[in-house]
Design an enzyme around this catalytic site. Sequence first.
Site, PDB file in Angstrom:
ATOM      1  N   CYS A   2       1.271  -1.133   0.006  1.00  0.00           N
ATOM      2  CA  CYS A   2       0.065   0.087   0.365  1.00  0.00           C
ATOM      3  C   CYS A   2       0.447   1.344   0.209  1.00  0.00           C
ATOM      4  CB  CYS A   2      -0.408   0.440   1.138  1.00  0.00           C
ATOM      5  SG  CYS A   2      -2.115  -1.207   1.169  1.00  0.00           S
ATOM      6  N   ARG A  27       3.899   0.306  -4.647  1.00  0.00           N
ATOM      7  CA  ARG A  27       4.088  -0.748  -3.113  1.00  0.00           C
ATOM      8  C   ARG A  27       2.554  -1.482  -3.108  1.00  0.00           C
ATOM      9  NH1 ARG A  27       7.174   2.319   0.632  1.00  0.00           N
ATOM     10  NH2 ARG A  27       6.003   0.665   2.481  1.00  0.00           N
ATOM     11  N   TRP A  76      -2.963  -2.626  -1.882  1.00  0.00           N
ATOM     12  CA  TRP A  76      -2.107  -4.122  -1.813  1.00  0.00           C
ATOM     13  C   TRP A  76      -3.423  -4.441  -1.425  1.00  0.00           C
ATOM     14  CZ3 TRP A  76      -0.764  -8.531   0.542  1.00  0.00           C
ATOM     15  CH2 TRP A  76      -0.682  -8.889   0.082  1.00  0.00           C
ATOM     16  N   ASN A 102      -2.320   0.956   5.792  1.00  0.00           N
ATOM     17  CA  ASN A 102      -1.228   0.306   5.340  1.00  0.00           C
ATOM     18  C   ASN A 102      -0.769  -0.619   6.679  1.00  0.00           C
ATOM     19  OD1 ASN A 102       0.693  -1.367   4.032  1.00  0.00           O
ATOM     20  ND2 ASN A 102       1.936  -0.292   4.502  1.00  0.00           N
ATOM     21  N   GLY A 103      -0.926  -1.876   5.955  1.00  0.00           N
ATOM     22  CA  GLY A 103      -1.235  -2.740   7.501  1.00  0.00           C
ATOM     23  C   GLY A 103      -1.893  -3.638   7.827  1.00  0.00           C
ATOM     24  N   GLU A 496      18.043 -17.351  -7.606  1.00  0.00           N
ATOM     25  CA  GLU A 496      17.826 -16.070  -7.546  1.00  0.00           C
ATOM     26  C   GLU A 496      16.858 -15.634  -9.344  1.00  0.00           C
ATOM     27  OE1 GLU A 496      16.544 -13.407  -6.447  1.00  0.00           O
ATOM     28  OE2 GLU A 496      17.275 -11.813  -7.478  1.00  0.00           O
ATOM     29  N   LYS A 500      13.469 -14.839 -10.542  1.00  0.00           N
ATOM     30  CA  LYS A 500      13.392 -14.080 -10.961  1.00  0.00           C
ATOM     31  C   LYS A 500      11.834 -13.962 -12.021  1.00  0.00           C
ATOM     32  CE  LYS A 500      14.470 -10.608  -9.272  1.00  0.00           C
ATOM     33  NZ  LYS A 500      14.770 -11.474  -7.903  1.00  0.00           N
ATOM     34  N   HIS A 519      18.412 -37.064  -7.082  1.00  0.00           N
ATOM     35  CA  HIS A 519      17.402 -37.291  -5.644  1.00  0.00           C
ATOM     36  C   HIS A 519      16.675 -37.047  -6.061  1.00  0.00           C
ATOM     37  CE1 HIS A 519      21.703 -38.682  -3.228  1.00  0.00           C
ATOM     38  NE2 HIS A 519      21.927 -36.491  -3.933  1.00  0.00           N
TER      39      HIS A 519
HETATM   40  O1  M6R Z   1      12.374  -5.547   1.106  1.00  0.00           O
HETATM   41  P1  M6R Z   1      12.897  -6.334   1.003  1.00  0.00           P
HETATM   42  O2  M6R Z   1      14.654  -6.585   0.732  1.00  0.00           O
HETATM   43  O3  M6R Z   1      13.201  -6.567   2.871  1.00  0.00           O
HETATM   44  O4  M6R Z   1      12.463  -7.680   0.487  1.00  0.00           O
HETATM   45  C1  M6R Z   1      12.320  -8.657   0.702  1.00  0.00           C
HETATM   46  C2  M6R Z   1      11.625  -9.193  -0.640  1.00  0.00           C
HETATM   47  O5  M6R Z   1      10.478  -9.153  -0.387  1.00  0.00           O
HETATM   48  C3  M6R Z   1      11.988  -8.804  -2.040  1.00  0.00           C
HETATM   49  O6  M6R Z   1      13.689  -9.644  -1.930  1.00  0.00           O
HETATM   50  C4  M6R Z   1      11.409  -9.650  -2.975  1.00  0.00           C
HETATM   51  O7  M6R Z   1      11.906 -11.531  -3.209  1.00  0.00           O
HETATM   52  C5  M6R Z   1      11.458  -9.280  -4.150  1.00  0.00           C
HETATM   53  N1  M6R Z   1      11.073  -8.103  -4.916  1.00  0.00           N
HETATM   54  C6  M6R Z   1      11.766 -10.587  -5.604  1.00  0.00           C
HETATM   55  O8  M6R Z   1      12.117  -9.818  -7.037  1.00  0.00           O
END
Ligand code: M6R
Length: 627
Positions: A2, A27, A76, A102-103, A496, A500, A519
């Site tokens: 949010c 956000r 969100w 937000n929250g 990673e 992505k 495995h």
């Molecule tokens: O703001 P942060 O680094 O704490 O966020 C953690 C994850 O939400 C963030 O790395 C998320 O996995 C990425 N947007 C993925 O690309």
Amino acid sequence: MCGIIGYIGGQSALEVALTGLRRLEYRGYDSAGVAVVVDGGLRTLRRAGKLANLEKALAETEAGLSGTTGIGHTRWATHGGPTDTNAHPHTDCTSAVGVIHNGIIENFAGLRAGLEHGGHELTSETDTEVVAHLLEDELATLVRDGSSLPAGTNPLTEALRRVCGRLEGAFTLVVVHRDHPDVVVAARRNSPLVVGLGAGETFLASDVAAFIAHTRNALEIGQDQVVEARRDGVSITDFAGNPVEGRPYHVDWDASAAEKGGYPYFMLKEISEQPTALADTLRGRLSDDAEIVLDEERLSTQDFRDIDKVFIVACGTAYHAGLIAKYAVEHWTRLPCEVEMASEFRYRDPVLDRSTLVIAISQSGETLDTLMAVKHAREQKARVLAICNTNGSTIPRESDAVLYTRCGPEVGVASTKTFLGQVAACLLVGLYLAQVRGVLYGDEVARYVERLQATPTLVRETLATVEPVRALARSLVDAKAVLFLGRHVGYPVALEGALKLKELAYMHAEGFPAGELKHGPIALIEPGLPVVIVVPSPRGRSHLHGKIVSNIQEVRARGARTIVIAEEGDTIVEPYAEHLIRVPATPTLLAPLVTTVPLQVFACELALARGLDVDQPRNLAKSVTVE
Ligand code: M6R
């Protein structure tokens, strides 16, 4: 999660809110809304969908929203789907108060039942709406007992303090009222809120990007505090009404840093910014006597010497940076190092004491899972070092020391440049620990630092050669799944790469340690399945290299299409690679800084080829401020 903006000043609140929301849309982007105080009334407009839907509705509406006090929100969804009715701002029965949030208000069901029992009509499914109605009740009580308020206290501010005392959960709330056009009032608990101080105008927002076009003077707001914003500044109190001070700071980037700068997507811009971001993370970090320079240090060298165990807590991409750090920390310091998803950490009662160092990695500094892990660690007396990209955010404030990655604002939801910054910061911390504990000599540390300083150039070289990766990605637009394999630090890189691809292209993608394949996961291999293999350098750890070459052959033997990422000069892999992606040679522990880059480009290009929005992937939000 949010995006929130509140404004009071001399400009059109609607215009300020919309400009701010455009910058905050990353956000959360499933609905948006605004409320403006206009001539003793409160005008609101809300729309499901992206901000563009709200802008279109505003262009079509007759209702003037031309006041100078207002709020705006991009959502969100948590409670209730993304509909017009569930979009914020929410109002009370008389449409006098407007609330954005937000929250999550965890006790909202009980509060709602009480309100309905008292005759309130709630129209949405959200937890937020209860706050508007609770404010309505508290204001009515204050009017009845008017004399009990100290002189100069705004009733809306007092009402919000009282309401906050009844809420459980995490929240940032920003409130306007038609009868109190001279204030915008906000409160926070475990959720982000910053103040922007302009000349004759004040801003309240989830992050500074919302007001960076107007002012770079910001105020950090502490936990459980209420801010009353006026044109001429702010008053801050705790929930009990005791005055407190905000911590002023100057934002060291300007509005252009949060713009696309000619790129069609922020993500493309942020990928291309990686050499600079990495250089900025590294710049000035080691003093002449090779002491690491932390940004906010409440830990002494002796504290670092006394450490006997390291935990790394983080989520998502930041967690992958932590997995890479483990290899370096254990190798360089000989300290045991565990890496844990922050969302799991505190629930399994980890063994922590004052000689444990907990490293919390977070781009936003607001990820609630990570924040809660930090709080748990400190309660257990562990030392907490934050690695963070966002000045003024909560996680650094709740930690004992901070190392900022200084990558500049990252707007694309998928982390790219900040991942490289996080890896580099972790490597610096590993080297520092090794040095203060006497495991590495100064000249050994200096040699590593020299190699680290060279990595921005290597990333630039990698970016200069990724065009074939784009073509390859486009050719795989119809693939059903992609597997990613790696060994040693190549394993987190594989994770990673898979993350992505999942988040951007909505494809089934999995990362595995290459040795684990036989495995079980090898059953997934079928003819034509693309398998990306991150190959370690044949220099240094040659035994690893030999093993992964065998793993490539295993998947090839079963018909997979092998996409191999290998360093320049590695000729051994050539016969086994259907597609060979070259990266510059680097020391093994530093290799993720270059091997990750083609995987970012691959996922981004594949998603674009599928016609997807890489900046705002479905269901995601940049900053995850709920557990
Ligand atoms: O703001 P942060 O680094 O704490 O966020 C953690 C994850 O939400 C963030 O790395 C998320 O996995 C990425 N947007 C993925 O690309």
